[in-house]
Design a protein around this motif. Structure first.
Motif, PDB file in Angstrom:
ATOM      1  N   PHE A 155       0.813  -1.218   0.000  1.00 36.95           N
ATOM      2  CA  PHE A 155       0.000   0.000   0.000  1.00 36.95           C
ATOM      3  C   PHE A 155       0.851   1.275   0.000  1.00 36.95           C
ATOM      4  N   ALA A 156       1.921   1.265   0.774  1.00 40.82           N
ATOM      5  CA  ALA A 156       2.786   2.447   0.834  1.00 40.82           C
ATOM      6  C   ALA A 156       3.448   2.716  -0.520  1.00 40.82           C
ATOM      7  N   CYS A 157       3.939   1.666  -1.147  1.00 41.66           N
ATOM      8  CA  CYS A 157       4.612   1.836  -2.439  1.00 41.66           C
ATOM      9  C   CYS A 157       3.644   2.237  -3.537  1.00 41.66           C
ATOM     10  N   TYR A 158       2.459   1.655  -3.555  1.00 40.27           N
ATOM     11  CA  TYR A 158       1.488   2.050  -4.577  1.00 40.27           C
ATOM     12  C   TYR A 158       1.028   3.489  -4.359  1.00 40.27           C
ATOM     13  N   GLY A 159       0.854   3.890  -3.117  1.00 41.01           N
ATOM     14  CA  GLY A 159       0.496   5.290  -2.833  1.00 41.01           C
ATOM     15  C   GLY A 159       1.585   6.242  -3.302  1.00 41.01           C
TER      16      GLY A 159
END
Length: 108
Positions: free
Chosen positions: A36-40
């Motif tokens: 989630f952090a990387c996609y955000g």
């Protein structure tokens, strides 16, 4: 500078996608958080990049280069098959992206 944002977006997308494999269907907390952090971060960087790069070119590069890197990671790290059809298909996608970039430069 926009190209650096695009490169960052691609790298974050690749990290997030690789983390999916380790998240194992969101069964493992840390890799799931990384997804989630990387996609955000990827979407945020891509959003900044498209201020100066045509969205058709930026998105095509983001998707195609991300997919190509993920394919290489799958083959090298996860032992996925490297069939001739798979490699030829990636080549066609990359050629398509190069065509979009050329069209942007030629004003078409």
């Amino acid at each position: 500078m926009a190209w650096l944002w695009l490169i960052a977006a691609i790298l974050f997308e690749v990290c997030g996608t690789t983390a999916m494999k380790f998240a194992d269907g969101f069964r493992h907390l840390l890799p799931s958080i990384v997804v989630f952090a990387c996609y955000g971060a990827s979407i945020a960087c891509l959003t900044v990049a498209v201020r100066s790069i045509e969205i058709s070119v930026a998105y095509a590069l983001w998707a195609a280069l991300g997919m190509t890197l993920i394919t290489v990671i799958g083959i090298v790290w996860f032992g996925e098959a490297a069939s001739a059809l798979k490699l030829a298909s990636i080549t066609v996608i990359i050629l398509g992206v190069m065509g979009l970039r050329l069209a942007e430069r030629l004003g078409g």
